[in-house]
Design a protein around this motif. Structure first.
Motif, short mmCIF file in Angstrom:
data_model
loop_
_atom_site.label_atom_id
_atom_site.label_comp_id
_atom_site.label_asym_id
_atom_site.label_seq_id
_atom_site.Cartn_x
_atom_site.Cartn_y
_atom_site.Cartn_z
N SER A 126 0.81 -1.22 0.00
CA SER A 126 0.00 0.00 0.00
C SER A 126 0.85 1.28 0.00
O SER A 126 0.31 2.37 -0.14
CB SER A 126 -0.94 0.01 1.21
OG SER A 126 -0.21 0.05 2.41
N GLU A 148 12.02 4.34 3.00
CA GLU A 148 11.20 3.48 3.87
C GLU A 148 11.82 2.08 4.01
O GLU A 148 11.50 1.35 4.94
CB GLU A 148 9.77 3.38 3.33
CG GLU A 148 8.94 4.63 3.55
CD GLU A 148 8.70 4.96 5.02
OE1 GLU A 148 8.08 4.16 5.72
OE2 GLU A 148 9.15 6.03 5.47
N PRO B 93 -3.90 1.02 7.02
CA PRO B 93 -3.16 2.15 6.45
C PRO B 93 -1.65 1.97 6.53
O PRO B 93 -1.15 1.34 7.47
CB PRO B 93 -3.59 3.35 7.30
CG PRO B 93 -4.51 2.85 8.32
CD PRO B 93 -4.63 1.38 8.23
N TYR B 94 -0.94 2.53 5.56
CA TYR B 94 0.51 2.50 5.60
C TYR B 94 0.99 3.54 6.61
O TYR B 94 0.56 4.69 6.57
CB TYR B 94 1.13 2.79 4.23
CG TYR B 94 2.62 2.64 4.27
CD1 TYR B 94 3.20 1.39 4.15
CD2 TYR B 94 3.46 3.72 4.53
CE1 TYR B 94 4.57 1.21 4.25
CE2 TYR B 94 4.83 3.56 4.63
CZ TYR B 94 5.37 2.30 4.50
OH TYR B 94 6.73 2.13 4.62
N PHE B 96 4.28 5.43 7.91
CA PHE B 96 5.66 5.73 7.55
C PHE B 96 6.56 5.60 8.78
O PHE B 96 6.10 5.75 9.92
CB PHE B 96 5.78 7.16 7.00
CG PHE B 96 5.07 7.34 5.69
CD1 PHE B 96 5.71 7.05 4.49
CD2 PHE B 96 3.77 7.78 5.64
CE1 PHE B 96 5.05 7.19 3.28
CE2 PHE B 96 3.10 7.93 4.44
CZ PHE B 96 3.74 7.63 3.26
N SER B 97 7.85 5.34 8.52
CA SER B 97 8.80 5.27 9.62
C SER B 97 8.88 6.67 10.25
O SER B 97 8.62 7.67 9.59
CB SER B 97 10.17 4.83 9.11
OG SER B 97 10.59 5.69 8.08
N ARG B 102 5.44 13.25 11.82
CA ARG B 102 5.92 13.07 10.43
C ARG B 102 4.83 12.42 9.58
O ARG B 102 4.60 12.80 8.44
CB ARG B 102 7.18 12.20 10.43
CG ARG B 102 7.68 11.95 9.01
CD ARG B 102 8.98 11.16 8.96
NE ARG B 102 9.42 11.07 7.58
CZ ARG B 102 9.41 9.95 6.86
NH1 ARG B 102 9.00 8.82 7.38
NH2 ARG B 102 9.81 9.95 5.59
N MET B 106 2.89 14.24 6.38
CA MET B 106 3.34 13.70 5.09
C MET B 106 2.37 14.14 3.99
O MET B 106 1.18 13.85 4.06
CB MET B 106 3.42 12.18 5.19
CG MET B 106 3.96 11.48 3.97
SD MET B 106 5.72 11.78 3.66
CE MET B 106 6.50 10.72 4.87
N ARG B 146 -3.98 12.37 8.61
CA ARG B 146 -3.16 12.65 7.42
C ARG B 146 -4.06 12.99 6.23
O ARG B 146 -3.81 13.95 5.50
CB ARG B 146 -2.33 11.40 7.13
CG ARG B 146 -1.30 11.53 6.07
CD ARG B 146 -0.32 10.37 6.17
NE ARG B 146 -0.91 9.08 5.86
CZ ARG B 146 -0.39 7.91 6.20
NH1 ARG B 146 0.72 7.86 6.90
NH2 ARG B 146 -0.96 6.78 5.86
#
Lengths: 226, 216
Positions: A126, A148, B93-94, B96-97, B102, B106, B146
């Motif tokens: 995704s 990532e 949902p993705y 992020f690191s 953050r 994004m 987000r």
């Protein structure tokens, strides 16, 4: 044997000029070839992981096969292109640092490309869609995808570096093992051991082990929580 | 016909889509009303997610036409018009690191809205925490914050209440109702019938890639 080991350590600690030159030459060749291989491998790995197309599996199988290619075969291949009467013979590359770097680049490229492809393929599917929906497109999108997976991408680079710093076939065949010019850690170890000069061989062997351990340390500890 | 559509945001005509040889989506005619909540429901594998992704511009159908605000979107370049006006939130949902902050910022231009979003979504206390370490409910809230921060008119949500605790459900439902009241177009795929009937202006039932019923 204990005496040889002590003298080898002394060579390192006293900063023997030849030991330092050989170690720095090896590092210079390996770093240059790894950087160049990464510049070529990163776009390919990214493209393969993001794009479905016919023949993709064939390219991946080919890359995986090339990972195990013996260094002497790569040496032979490059030699056949840069020797005196070969197509690129007039460039005068044979037995030069450039020849070693080209050979090491070919050695590292399939390893780095293949591992980067694996790293990016194992990401959450995704991610590209999330970036699309957030309006992050183009170069920035690809940069974030790579970042990532930075731990795995760095592992790929270090694996490539580890392969070229420890190779002997390419350096011997294409560099000619010329003192103060193309002599690397591995070619020196091979030569000095055959001459019975174990101190220098062992000193360089210790340096090579330290480099290898440092790479492993970076892989398993340094980047674990990156 | 799209022309009827001052009230329509997105219209699909004779859309067909397949991932492999089998057609997974076959929509003859669908109009999504602007500033309304459309809920898509149906069994697993009925094509809800694929439909959401086509409505968001993430997927381009093989056949058929998509209209957005009077413009027909025929190719990948024009698809970006739809992408630029909508935000899609995945079922999982993705994340992020890095920090929650953050993640929320994004895609946003600047960080002015960040504080307000974190407070609205009950995430202020996690501002600098590593987002990947939080619970499923918190991650869903991060993804919604987000999406809200993008300030797009159309928000597409795939099972926004799946796998989350009842407290987070209350917060998310409240926020979605606020967004709806503010005039956002919400398109939500869900199995939750109570949530569907509570939120929806229109409910679409899907089976085997087709719309079998539509209730207003």
């Amino acid at each position: 044997m204990g005496g040889v080991f002590i003298r080898a350590v002394e060579l390192i600690l006293k900063g023997n000029r030849e030991v330092l030159f050989i170690a720095s030459t090896s590092l210079r060749f390996a770093l240059t070839s790894t950087v160049l291989a990464t510049v070529c491998a990163l776009p390919l790995g990214l493209f393969l992981s993001l794009s479905p197309f016919k023949g993709k599996k064939l390219i991946i199988v080919l890359m995986n096969s090339l990972m195990a290619l013996p260094t002497v075969v790569i040496g032979l291949l490059v030699y056949s292109f840069i020797s005196k009467n070969a197509p690129f013979g007039n460039l005068g590359l044979l037995f030069s640092p450039g020849a070693i770097i080209i050979g090491q680049l070919l050695l590292a490229f399939p390893i780095i490309a293949s591992l980067i492809y694996s790293a990016l393929s194992n990401r959450d599917p995704s991610l590209p869609e999330t970036l699309d929906t957030l309006g992050i497109w183009g170069i920035r999108k690809y940069f974030i995808i790579i970042m990532e997976a930075k731990t795995a991408v760095l592992s790929a680079l270090l694996s490539g570096f580890g392969r070229v710093i420890g190779e002997v076939g390419v350096s011997m065949m294409l560099g000619g093992n010329i003192r103060w010019y193309t002599r690397t850690i591995t070619t020196t170890i091979a030569l000095e051991t055959s001459k019975g000069n174990f101190e220098l061989a062992l000193a360089l062997g210790i340096i090579l082990i330290v480099i290898s351990l440092s790479i492993n340390f970076l892989l398993h500890v340094g980047f674990r929580d990156a | 016909m799209w022309g009827s559509g001052m009230h329509n945001s997105i219209t699909l005509k004779n859309i067909k889509f397949s991932y492999t040889a089998e057609t997974v989506l076959d929509i003859a005619d669908l109009s999504i009303e602007r500033n309304r909540v459309t809920v898509i429901t149906g069994p697993n594998g009925s094509g809800k997610t694929t439909l959401l992704k086509i409505l968001s511009g993430l997927l381009l159908p093989e056949l058929g036409e998509i209209f957005f605000e009077g413009t027909v979107l025929l190719n990948r370049r024009k698809r970006k018009i739809l992408l630029g006006n909508s935000t899609y939130v995945h079922q999982t949902p993705y994340i992020f690191s890095g920090s929650v902050k953050r993640n929320v910022t994004m895609g946003m231009k600047g960080e002015n809205k960040c504080k307000g979003l974190l407070e609205a979504f009950d995430l202020a206390k996690y501002r600098n925490s590593r987002a990947s370490k939080l619970s499923g409910g918190e991650k869903q809230k991060i993804a919604l914050a987000r999406a809200a921060g993008m300030e797009r008119n159309i928000l597409l949500l795939d099972e926004p209440l799946a796998h989350i605790d009842s407290e987070s459900k209350v917060v998310i439902e409240k926020i979605l109702k606020t967004m709806s009241a503010e005039g956002k177009t919400l398109i939500i795929a869900t199995h939750d019938h109570n949530f569907a009937s509570d939120m929806a202006d229109t409910i679409i039932y899907m089976e085997n890639g087709k719309i079998v019923r539509s209730i207003k």
